[in-house]
Design a protein around this motif. Structure first.
Motif, PDB file in Angstrom:
ATOM      1  N   TYR A  11     -48.996  29.264 -11.649  1.00 51.51           N
ATOM      2  CA  TYR A  11     -49.875  28.112 -11.931  1.00 51.51           C
ATOM      3  C   TYR A  11     -51.080  28.522 -12.785  1.00 51.51           C
ATOM      4  O   TYR A  11     -51.286  28.006 -13.890  1.00 51.51           O
ATOM      5  CB  TYR A  11     -50.305  27.525 -10.587  1.00 51.51           C
ATOM      6  N   ILE A  12     -51.862  29.461 -12.310  1.00 51.82           N
ATOM      7  CA  ILE A  12     -53.079  29.831 -13.054  1.00 51.82           C
ATOM      8  C   ILE A  12     -52.710  30.678 -14.268  1.00 51.82           C
ATOM      9  O   ILE A  12     -53.274  30.523 -15.356  1.00 51.82           O
ATOM     10  CB  ILE A  12     -54.086  30.569 -12.139  1.00 51.82           C
ATOM     11  N   ASP A  31     -43.770  38.820 -14.991  1.00 52.01           N
ATOM     12  CA  ASP A  31     -43.602  38.088 -13.731  1.00 52.01           C
ATOM     13  C   ASP A  31     -42.271  38.473 -13.117  1.00 52.01           C
ATOM     14  O   ASP A  31     -41.333  38.829 -13.848  1.00 52.01           O
ATOM     15  CB  ASP A  31     -43.647  36.562 -13.994  1.00 52.01           C
ATOM     16  N   SER A  34     -40.868  35.251  -8.504  1.00 45.28           N
ATOM     17  CA  SER A  34     -40.658  35.020  -7.068  1.00 45.28           C
ATOM     18  C   SER A  34     -41.258  33.676  -6.646  1.00 45.28           C
ATOM     19  O   SER A  34     -40.833  33.084  -5.669  1.00 45.28           O
ATOM     20  CB  SER A  34     -41.268  36.151  -6.242  1.00 45.28           C
ATOM     21  N   ASN A  35     -42.264  33.204  -7.388  1.00 46.20           N
ATOM     22  CA  ASN A  35     -42.854  31.903  -7.040  1.00 46.20           C
ATOM     23  C   ASN A  35     -43.094  31.073  -8.307  1.00 46.20           C
ATOM     24  O   ASN A  35     -44.078  30.340  -8.391  1.00 46.20           O
ATOM     25  CB  ASN A  35     -44.171  32.107  -6.285  1.00 46.20           C
ATOM     26  N   SER A  36     -42.206  31.214  -9.262  1.00 48.26           N
ATOM     27  CA  SER A  36     -42.404  30.485 -10.524  1.00 48.26           C
ATOM     28  C   SER A  36     -41.080  30.409 -11.275  1.00 48.26           C
ATOM     29  O   SER A  36     -40.069  30.961 -10.831  1.00 48.26           O
ATOM     30  CB  SER A  36     -43.446  31.201 -11.384  1.00 48.26           C
ATOM     31  N   ASP A  58     -41.041  43.537 -11.276  1.00 46.33           N
ATOM     32  CA  ASP A  58     -41.769  43.439 -10.014  1.00 46.33           C
ATOM     33  C   ASP A  58     -42.816  44.554  -9.981  1.00 46.33           C
ATOM     34  O   ASP A  58     -42.476  45.730 -10.208  1.00 46.33           O
ATOM     35  CB  ASP A  58     -40.775  43.589  -8.849  1.00 46.33           C
ATOM     36  N   PHE A  80     -52.845  38.387 -12.084  1.00 46.20           N
ATOM     37  CA  PHE A  80     -52.683  37.215 -11.204  1.00 46.20           C
ATOM     38  C   PHE A  80     -51.644  37.458 -10.120  1.00 46.20           C
ATOM     39  O   PHE A  80     -51.690  36.806  -9.077  1.00 46.20           O
ATOM     40  CB  PHE A  80     -52.190  36.002 -12.006  1.00 46.20           C
ATOM     41  N   LYS A  84     -49.661  33.945  -2.205  1.00 44.83           N
ATOM     42  CA  LYS A  84     -50.927  33.236  -1.965  1.00 44.83           C
ATOM     43  C   LYS A  84     -50.931  32.221  -0.822  1.00 44.83           C
ATOM     44  O   LYS A  84     -51.900  31.490  -0.662  1.00 44.83           O
ATOM     45  CB  LYS A  84     -51.337  32.524  -3.244  1.00 44.83           C
ATOM     46  N   ASN A  99     -46.926  43.360  -0.944  1.00 47.14           N
ATOM     47  CA  ASN A  99     -46.831  42.799  -2.300  1.00 47.14           C
ATOM     48  C   ASN A  99     -48.193  42.823  -3.006  1.00 47.14           C
ATOM     49  O   ASN A  99     -48.307  43.279  -4.142  1.00 47.14           O
ATOM     50  CB  ASN A  99     -46.310  41.364  -2.243  1.00 47.14           C
ATOM     51  N   TYR A 148     -53.747  36.981   4.083  1.00 45.14           N
ATOM     52  CA  TYR A 148     -53.819  36.775   2.626  1.00 45.14           C
ATOM     53  C   TYR A 148     -55.237  37.064   2.129  1.00 45.14           C
ATOM     54  O   TYR A 148     -55.437  37.810   1.165  1.00 45.14           O
ATOM     55  CB  TYR A 148     -53.424  35.328   2.267  1.00 45.14           C
ATOM     56  N   LYS A 152     -57.156  40.131  -0.453  1.00 45.05           N
ATOM     57  CA  LYS A 152     -58.131  39.973  -1.546  1.00 45.05           C
ATOM     58  C   LYS A 152     -59.383  40.817  -1.252  1.00 45.05           C
ATOM     59  O   LYS A 152     -59.928  41.464  -2.139  1.00 45.05           O
ATOM     60  CB  LYS A 152     -58.513  38.499  -1.725  1.00 45.05           C
TER      61      LYS A 152
HETATM   62  P1  NAD Z   1     -48.621  31.450  -8.320  1.00 46.08           P
HETATM   63  O1  NAD Z   1     -47.793  31.802  -7.152  1.00 46.08           O
HETATM   64  O2  NAD Z   1     -48.345  30.183  -9.035  1.00 46.08           O
HETATM   65  O3  NAD Z   1     -48.572  32.637  -9.393  1.00 46.08           O
HETATM   66  C1  NAD Z   1     -48.452  33.992  -9.007  1.00 46.08           C
HETATM   67  C2  NAD Z   1     -47.332  34.582  -9.843  1.00 46.08           C
HETATM   68  O4  NAD Z   1     -47.163  35.954  -9.511  1.00 46.08           O
HETATM   69  C3  NAD Z   1     -45.983  33.903  -9.603  1.00 46.08           C
HETATM   70  O5  NAD Z   1     -45.448  33.527 -10.855  1.00 46.08           O
HETATM   71  C4  NAD Z   1     -45.133  34.971  -8.913  1.00 46.08           C
HETATM   72  O6  NAD Z   1     -43.779  34.855  -9.274  1.00 46.08           O
HETATM   73  C5  NAD Z   1     -45.776  36.241  -9.436  1.00 46.08           C
HETATM   74  N1  NAD Z   1     -45.642  37.418  -8.556  1.00 46.08           N
HETATM   75  C6  NAD Z   1     -45.916  37.495  -7.226  1.00 46.08           C
HETATM   76  N2  NAD Z   1     -45.695  38.749  -6.790  1.00 46.08           N
HETATM   77  C7  NAD Z   1     -45.259  39.475  -7.858  1.00 46.08           C
HETATM   78  C8  NAD Z   1     -44.872  40.823  -8.042  1.00 46.08           C
HETATM   79  N3  NAD Z   1     -44.834  41.691  -7.019  1.00 46.08           N
HETATM   80  N4  NAD Z   1     -44.507  41.226  -9.275  1.00 46.08           N
HETATM   81  C9  NAD Z   1     -44.507  40.363 -10.320  1.00 46.08           C
HETATM   82  N5  NAD Z   1     -44.858  39.069 -10.211  1.00 46.08           N
HETATM   83  C10 NAD Z   1     -45.235  38.631  -8.982  1.00 46.08           C
HETATM   84  O7  NAD Z   1     -50.142  31.514  -7.867  1.00 46.08           O
HETATM   85  P2  NAD Z   1     -51.446  31.033  -8.644  1.00 46.08           P
HETATM   86  O8  NAD Z   1     -51.955  29.834  -7.966  1.00 46.08           O
HETATM   87  O9  NAD Z   1     -51.186  31.008 -10.085  1.00 46.08           O
HETATM   88  O10 NAD Z   1     -52.418  32.229  -8.266  1.00 46.08           O
HETATM   89  C11 NAD Z   1     -52.654  33.313  -9.136  1.00 46.08           C
HETATM   90  C12 NAD Z   1     -53.598  34.282  -8.481  1.00 46.08           C
HETATM   91  O11 NAD Z   1     -54.812  33.615  -8.133  1.00 46.08           O
HETATM   92  C13 NAD Z   1     -53.077  34.887  -7.175  1.00 46.08           C
HETATM   93  O12 NAD Z   1     -53.516  36.224  -7.120  1.00 46.08           O
HETATM   94  C14 NAD Z   1     -53.751  34.058  -6.107  1.00 46.08           C
HETATM   95  O13 NAD Z   1     -53.896  34.785  -4.917  1.00 46.08           O
HETATM   96  C15 NAD Z   1     -55.091  33.796  -6.750  1.00 46.08           C
HETATM   97  N6  NAD Z   1     -55.766  32.572  -6.255  1.00 46.08           N
HETATM   98  C16 NAD Z   1     -55.115  31.370  -6.300  1.00 46.08           C
HETATM   99  C17 NAD Z   1     -55.767  30.223  -5.851  1.00 46.08           C
HETATM  100  C18 NAD Z   1     -55.078  28.890  -5.842  1.00 46.08           C
HETATM  101  O14 NAD Z   1     -55.529  27.998  -5.127  1.00 46.08           O
HETATM  102  N7  NAD Z   1     -54.032  28.676  -6.624  1.00 46.08           N
HETATM  103  C19 NAD Z   1     -57.074  30.316  -5.362  1.00 46.08           C
HETATM  104  C20 NAD Z   1     -57.693  31.559  -5.333  1.00 46.08           C
HETATM  105  C21 NAD Z   1     -57.030  32.682  -5.793  1.00 46.08           C
END
Ligand code: NAD
Ligand code: WQD
Length: 343
Positions: A11-12, A31, A34-36, A58, A80, A84, A99, A148, A152
C-alpha cells in the motif's frame, strides 16, 4: 539516484514509488508479494510512464538481497517490507519477529557490505502505546504495544545502535500515523487481504455492499463522541514525506508523519457517507483489545526539518478511497473486470 524500495508493491510502497518516479529518481522495486500483488507495480509504471526493475525476493534470504546490490548501483534504501497486522502479531509473534527483524538485519548487513549507508525506515505511531498528552511528539518514550509494535520499537533500537557504531550512516525513521485514501487516479490503493482490520477499508467495503455493517469498537471513550480518535493522513501526503526523508539532514533522525488533526470514528463515517453518497449501517460493539482512546501527531518537526506538511483533507481521503473502491471492487485481483465489461 537509484533507490531500492523494499515492500514496493504494498500500500505505502506503491504510492511512494509513484512519487519517487515522478520526482525523477530511479528505483528498484523489491517484494515477495506475501501481502500484495504485482499488478500494483504494473500500475505504478502505467501512471508514471516509467519502467523499472521488479525483483521478487524475500528479505529473509540475505543472498537474494546481495544479488540486487550486485546488479544495481543502489545508493539508498526505503524499507517498507514488513508484516503489519496487530491482531495477527499477538497470535503469531515469532512470525512477526522473524520477518520484520531478520528482514531488517539482513538488509542492513548487505547495505553495510556494499557501503550503502542511507536508509529510510517505516516505523509506526504504535511505538508510543497509550500516551496521556496529545499531540504526540517524537521525544515521547516507547509505550506498551503489540508484538507488531515491538518489532518497530526493536527495529528502531537496532538502527540506533548501528548509528552509534558508525556515524557515517544516514538513517531516517518515519513514524506513520493512520494512512488512508488512494492515489487520485483510482488506479492504486489499499487492497487488504480478507476482512480488513482497519477502519477505512472496512467502511469502504460496507459502502460498496461487500459487508453488512460497520462495528464500531466502543463508544465509551473519553473523546468528543465516545469513539476512538486518530490522525488520518492521505497516502499520497505520506508517500511524499519519503521524498523529503531521502534527502533528510545527516545523522539519525526520527519524524512523525501525521496531520496533527484527530478525527473520531463517527466523524470518519460521516465524511465517508458524504464522499460516497452511501449510508453506512453501523452498530456499537465492545472496545477492541489493545485500542487506545486518542492518538494524533505533533508534525512540527517534519515541517521544520524536512519541509514537509500534509495538505489533503479528510474529504480528499474519503473521496479518493471511494474512487479506488468503485473502480476496483475486489482490489487488484479482478483488474480485468473493466476490460471484460468493455468487451
Ligand atoms: P503492505 O503489507 O501493504 O506492504 C508491505 C509489503 O512488504 C507487502 O507488499 C509485502 O508483500 C512485503 N513484504 C513483507 N515481508 C516481506 C519480506 N520478508 N520480503 C519481501 N517483501 C516483504 O503494508 P503497508 O501498509 O504498505 O506498510 C508498509 C510499512 O509501513 C510496513 O513496514 C508497516 O509496518 C508500516 N506501517 C504501516 C501503517 C499502515 O497503517 N499501513 C502504519 C504504520 C506503519
Ligand atoms: C482506527 C479506529 C478503532 C475498525 C492501526 C495499527 C497501527 C497502524 C495503523 C501499522 C480505532 C476503530 C476500526 C473497525 C472500528 N498500523 N475501528 N471498527 O488501530 O489506530 O492503528 O493501523 O503500524 O499500528 O494499530 O487503526 O484503522 O484499525 O482503527 O471502530 O472495524 O477505528 O477502534 O478507534 P489503529 P484502525
Amino acid at each position: 539516484m537509484t533507490i531500492l524500495v523494499t515492500g514496493a508493491a504494498g500500500y505505502i510502497g506503491s504510492h511512494t514509488c509513484v512519487e519517487l518516479l515522478e520526482a525523477g529518481y530511479n528505483i528498484v522495486a523489491l517484494d515477495n508479494f506475501s501481502n500484495s500483488h504485482p499488478e500494483s507495480l504494473k500500475r505504478v509504471s502505467e501512471l508514471t510512464g516509467k519502467i523499472f526493475p521488479i525483483v521478487k525476493a524475500d528479505l529473509k534470504e540475505e543472498t537474494l538481497i546481495a544479488e540486487v546490490f550486485d546488479q544495481y548501483q543502489i545508493e539508498a534504501v526505503i524499507h517498507f517490507a514488513a508484516y503489519k497486522a496487530v491482531g495477527e502479531s499477538v497470535h503469531h509473534p515469532l512470525t512477526y519477529y522473524e520477518n520484520n527483524l531478520s528482514g531488517l538485519i539482513n538488509l542492513l548487513k548487505v547495505m553495510e557490505r556494499y557501503k550503502v549507508k542511507r536508509i529510510v525506515f517505516s516505523s509506526s505511531a504504535t511505538v508510543y502505546g497509550s500516551v496521556a498528552q496529545m499531540p504526540i511528539r517524537e521525544n515521547v518514550p516507547f509505550g506498551k504495544t503489540s508484538p507488531y509494535g515491538k518489532t518497530k520499537q526493536m527495529a528502531e533500537e537496532i538502527l540506533n545502535d548501528l548509528y552509534t557504531s558508525d556515524t557515517a550512516w544516514n538513517i531516517t525513521i518515519l513514524r506513520y500515523f493512520n494512512p488512508i485514501g488512494a492515489h487520485s487516479s483510482g488506479r492504486i490503493g489499499e487492497d487488504p487481504t480478507g476482512t480488513p482490520n482497519n477502519l477505512v477499508p472496512y467502511i469502504s467495503q460496507v459502502a460498496i455492499g461487500q459487508r453488512v455493517m460497520l462495528n464500531i469498537f466502543g463508544n465509551d471513550y473519553e473523546t468528543k463522541d465516545g469513539t476512538g480518535v486518530r490522525d488520518y493522513i492521505h497516502i499520497s501526503d505520506l508517500a511524499n514525506g519519503h521524498l523529503k526523508a531521502i534527502e533528510a539532514p545527516e545523522g539519525l533522525n526520527v519524524y512523525n508523519l501525521g496531520t496533527g488533526c484527530g478525527y473520531s470514528v463517527l466523524e470518519v463515517v460521516e465524511a465517508f457517507e458524504e464522499a460516497s453518497g452511501k449510508a453506512i449501517p453501523l452498530k456499537f460493539t465492545a472496545r477492541r483489545p489493545g485500542d487506545i482512546a486518542v492518538c494524533y501527531a505533533d508534525p512540527v518537526k517534519a515541517e521544520l526539518e524536512l519541509k514537509w506538511k500534509a495538505t489533503r483533507s479528510l474529504k480528499d481521503m474519503c473521496e479518493d478511497t471511494w474512487r479506488w473502491q468503485t473502480l476496483n471492487p475486489s482490489g487488484y485481483t479482478d483488474f480485468n473486470h473493466l476490460v471484460q465489461k468493455a468487451e
